[in-house]
Design a protein around this motif. Sequence first.
Motif, mmCIF file in Angstrom:
data_model
loop_
_atom_site.group_PDB
_atom_site.id
_atom_site.type_symbol
_atom_site.label_atom_id
_atom_site.label_comp_id
_atom_site.label_asym_id
_atom_site.label_seq_id
_atom_site.Cartn_x
_atom_site.Cartn_y
_atom_site.Cartn_z
ATOM 1 N N GLY A 80 -47.135 -19.710 27.461
ATOM 2 C CA GLY A 80 -47.264 -21.072 27.012
ATOM 3 C C GLY A 80 -47.108 -21.290 25.711
ATOM 4 N N LYS A 81 -46.554 -22.306 25.159
ATOM 5 C CA LYS A 81 -46.105 -22.434 23.757
ATOM 6 C C LYS A 81 -47.377 -22.417 22.531
ATOM 7 C CE LYS A 81 -42.010 -25.255 24.641
ATOM 8 N NZ LYS A 81 -41.332 -26.562 24.504
ATOM 9 N N VAL A 82 -48.319 -23.083 23.168
ATOM 10 C CA VAL A 82 -49.341 -22.829 22.034
ATOM 11 C C VAL A 82 -50.014 -21.327 21.919
ATOM 12 C CG1 VAL A 82 -51.922 -23.569 21.773
ATOM 13 C CG2 VAL A 82 -50.296 -25.108 22.566
ATOM 14 N N ALA A 83 -50.217 -20.825 22.866
ATOM 15 C CA ALA A 83 -50.712 -19.391 22.816
ATOM 16 C C ALA A 83 -49.571 -18.443 22.439
ATOM 17 C CB ALA A 83 -51.005 -18.934 24.305
ATOM 18 N N ALA A 84 -48.296 -18.661 22.817
ATOM 19 C CA ALA A 84 -47.200 -17.992 21.894
ATOM 20 C C ALA A 84 -47.392 -18.065 20.565
ATOM 21 C CB ALA A 84 -45.924 -18.298 22.724
ATOM 22 N N HIS A 85 -47.434 -19.454 20.245
ATOM 23 C CA HIS A 85 -47.446 -19.706 18.661
ATOM 24 C C HIS A 85 -48.553 -18.840 17.959
ATOM 25 C CE1 HIS A 85 -47.119 -21.837 14.699
ATOM 26 N NE2 HIS A 85 -48.295 -21.976 14.851
ATOM 27 N N PHE A 245 -48.664 -26.460 10.920
ATOM 28 C CA PHE A 245 -49.201 -25.331 11.490
ATOM 29 C C PHE A 245 -48.196 -24.901 12.702
ATOM 30 C CE2 PHE A 245 -51.931 -23.278 14.549
ATOM 31 C CZ PHE A 245 -52.432 -22.125 13.769
ATOM 32 N N PHE A 246 -48.117 -25.745 13.642
ATOM 33 C CA PHE A 246 -47.307 -25.694 14.778
ATOM 34 C C PHE A 246 -45.879 -26.041 14.180
ATOM 35 C CE2 PHE A 246 -51.228 -26.229 16.832
ATOM 36 C CZ PHE A 246 -51.430 -25.135 17.762
ATOM 37 N N ASP A 247 -44.885 -25.192 14.596
ATOM 38 C CA ASP A 247 -43.553 -25.451 14.363
ATOM 39 C C ASP A 247 -42.917 -26.647 15.158
ATOM 40 O OD1 ASP A 247 -43.339 -23.164 12.542
ATOM 41 O OD2 ASP A 247 -42.543 -22.076 14.102
ATOM 42 N N ARG A 248 -43.626 -26.977 16.297
ATOM 43 C CA ARG A 248 -42.786 -28.010 17.133
ATOM 44 C C ARG A 248 -43.440 -29.459 16.573
ATOM 45 N NH1 ARG A 248 -46.748 -29.433 21.053
ATOM 46 N NH2 ARG A 248 -48.415 -28.001 21.168
ATOM 47 N N THR A 249 -44.286 -29.376 15.823
ATOM 48 C CA THR A 249 -44.672 -30.725 15.034
ATOM 49 C C THR A 249 -44.118 -30.892 13.679
ATOM 50 O OG1 THR A 249 -46.825 -29.554 14.091
ATOM 51 C CG2 THR A 249 -46.906 -30.425 16.285
ATOM 52 N N ARG A 250 -43.186 -29.927 13.298
ATOM 53 C CA ARG A 250 -42.773 -30.251 11.825
ATOM 54 C C ARG A 250 -41.675 -31.292 11.799
ATOM 55 N NH1 ARG A 250 -40.344 -24.721 9.786
ATOM 56 N NH2 ARG A 250 -40.269 -26.047 7.811
ATOM 57 N N SER A 251 -41.870 -32.221 11.041
ATOM 58 C CA SER A 251 -41.037 -33.434 10.698
ATOM 59 C C SER A 251 -39.926 -32.952 9.812
ATOM 60 C CB SER A 251 -41.812 -34.803 10.703
ATOM 61 O OG SER A 251 -42.500 -34.380 9.235
ATOM 62 N N THR A 252 -38.871 -33.813 9.971
ATOM 63 C CA THR A 252 -37.797 -33.714 9.103
ATOM 64 C C THR A 252 -37.642 -34.870 8.116
ATOM 65 O OG1 THR A 252 -36.157 -34.517 10.612
ATOM 66 C CG2 THR A 252 -36.310 -32.309 10.534
ATOM 67 N N ALA A 253 -37.003 -34.815 7.068
ATOM 68 C CA ALA A 253 -36.704 -35.973 5.940
ATOM 69 C C ALA A 253 -35.604 -35.531 5.009
ATOM 70 C CB ALA A 253 -37.906 -36.192 5.076
ATOM 71 N N SER A 254 -34.943 -36.744 4.603
ATOM 72 C CA SER A 254 -33.647 -36.687 3.833
ATOM 73 C C SER A 254 -34.344 -36.785 2.463
ATOM 74 C CB SER A 254 -32.872 -37.729 4.272
ATOM 75 O OG SER A 254 -31.682 -37.498 3.422
ATOM 76 N N VAL A 255 -34.174 -35.992 1.624
ATOM 77 C CA VAL A 255 -34.385 -35.990 0.049
ATOM 78 C C VAL A 255 -33.674 -35.749 -0.830
ATOM 79 C CG1 VAL A 255 -37.014 -35.583 0.756
ATOM 80 C CG2 VAL A 255 -35.538 -33.864 -0.079
ATOM 81 N N SER A 256 -33.684 -36.234 -2.001
ATOM 82 C CA SER A 256 -32.594 -36.147 -3.123
ATOM 83 C C SER A 256 -33.392 -35.426 -4.359
ATOM 84 C CB SER A 256 -32.139 -37.407 -3.549
ATOM 85 O OG SER A 256 -31.389 -37.881 -2.699
ATOM 86 N N ARG A 257 -34.506 -35.092 -4.208
ATOM 87 C CA ARG A 257 -35.526 -34.235 -5.196
ATOM 88 C C ARG A 257 -36.408 -33.561 -4.550
ATOM 89 N NH1 ARG A 257 -38.558 -37.775 -7.969
ATOM 90 N NH2 ARG A 257 -40.300 -37.000 -7.285
ATOM 91 N N LEU A 258 -36.578 -32.200 -5.036
ATOM 92 C CA LEU A 258 -37.679 -31.081 -4.535
ATOM 93 C C LEU A 258 -38.491 -31.066 -5.796
ATOM 94 C CD1 LEU A 258 -35.301 -28.569 -2.653
ATOM 95 C CD2 LEU A 258 -36.494 -30.219 -1.750
ATOM 96 N N SER A 259 -39.603 -31.327 -5.640
ATOM 97 C CA SER A 259 -40.802 -31.204 -6.819
ATOM 98 C C SER A 259 -41.931 -30.113 -6.185
ATOM 99 C CB SER A 259 -41.570 -32.456 -6.865
ATOM 100 O OG SER A 259 -40.671 -33.413 -7.646
ATOM 101 N N LEU A 260 -41.812 -29.056 -6.969
ATOM 102 C CA LEU A 260 -42.206 -27.763 -6.407
ATOM 103 C C LEU A 260 -43.383 -27.335 -7.435
ATOM 104 C CD1 LEU A 260 -39.041 -25.804 -5.753
ATOM 105 C CD2 LEU A 260 -40.342 -26.987 -4.189
ATOM 106 N N GLN A 261 -44.269 -26.465 -6.868
ATOM 107 C CA GLN A 261 -45.102 -25.874 -7.785
ATOM 108 C C GLN A 261 -44.680 -24.475 -7.888
ATOM 109 O OE1 GLN A 261 -48.005 -26.038 -9.803
ATOM 110 N NE2 GLN A 261 -48.282 -23.836 -9.860
ATOM 111 N N VAL A 262 -44.410 -23.907 -8.895
ATOM 112 C CA VAL A 262 -44.004 -22.497 -9.038
ATOM 113 C C VAL A 262 -44.762 -21.743 -10.035
ATOM 114 C CG1 VAL A 262 -41.615 -23.172 -8.198
ATOM 115 C CG2 VAL A 262 -42.143 -23.014 -10.630
ATOM 116 N N ASP A 263 -44.838 -20.420 -10.124
ATOM 117 C CA ASP A 263 -45.543 -19.641 -11.140
ATOM 118 C C ASP A 263 -45.068 -19.825 -12.326
ATOM 119 O OD1 ASP A 263 -47.142 -18.714 -9.053
ATOM 120 O OD2 ASP A 263 -46.430 -16.728 -8.952
#
Length: 281
Positions: A80-85, A245-263
Amino acid sequence: MIGARARRLHGAAVAITIMVAVVNAVLAALGILSAGAAFGLWSAVEIPLAIVVGVITVLRIRSLRREGLEWNAILDEVIGKVAAHLIRFEIRGYRAIWLFVHRRYDGAGPGVMPVGYTRGTMGIPMAFLVACVIETAVVHVLVPWPAIRTALLVLSVWGLIQIFGILAGRITHPHLLTDTRLTIRAGHQVIVELDPREVGRAVARRRWEHTSQTVADNALYLPGPDGTCLDLVLTEPVVVRRPAFFDRTRSTASVSRLSLQVDDPEAVAAQFRAEQFKTGA
C-alpha cells in the motif's frame, strides 16, 4: 495469483496474521494466557500464517517484476502507498542519521557548494526533542508495570530516533549549487532543479511576512521562524513542487522568485555574482 485476486488474498493473509498476533499479545498481557500458552499459540498459528504471507508476497513480487515495475512501485503495490511511504520515510531518517554522524551531505562532492538552511530554525525542534527525552524518563519511573513500562520505553526511544532523523534530514540535505545545476530542497524532497543561469539576481534580503512555506506574489517562500533572507529572482518562471509529508499530496506552482532561508545569504549571493561575472551575464 495475479492482479486483483492476488492483492485481496495477500491483504487478507496479512490482516489475519496481524489480528492473531494482537489478540495473542493482549491475552498474554492480561494474564488470560500464560507465557507458555501464548508461545504455543504463536508457534501453532503465527508461524504457518507468516509462511503463507511470505510465499504470497514473493509470488506477487515476481509477478510485478515480470510486468516491468520498479522496486518503489512494487513496494507501493504490495503493502500500500501509505505504508510504503512510511517505510521509506523511516529508512531516509536512518540514512540521514548515518550521514549526520559521519559529517556528510547528501549529494555533496567536488565542485558542489552545499547551502545549509537550518541556522536559527532548530531551536523549537530541539526543545521538543529534549522534552521527549524528559517525558521518556518520567514515564519509565512512574509506570509501575514492567511489561507496559518496557513497551512504552521501546516506543519512546523509537519516537526519539524518528524525530532526530527528521532533524538530521534537514541538516544533511542542503541546497546544492554547482556551475551547471542549482537544486533547492526541503529535507529529502527536491523542490526544483534549474540552471544557475536562470537566476537573474541573487539578493540577500530579509523578508518577515511569511514564516511557513507558501506561494504568494508569484514567489515560493521556504522560510525559517524569522522569514526568509535570500531572494533568487529568476529570468523566467519555473515550476516548483511544494514540500509535503506525503509525496502524492505535493502540489506544483509556477513562480518567478525563490525566497529562501539560508545559513549565509551573503556568501550565496556573492557566489551567484561571481558566476555571472565569469559567464558575462
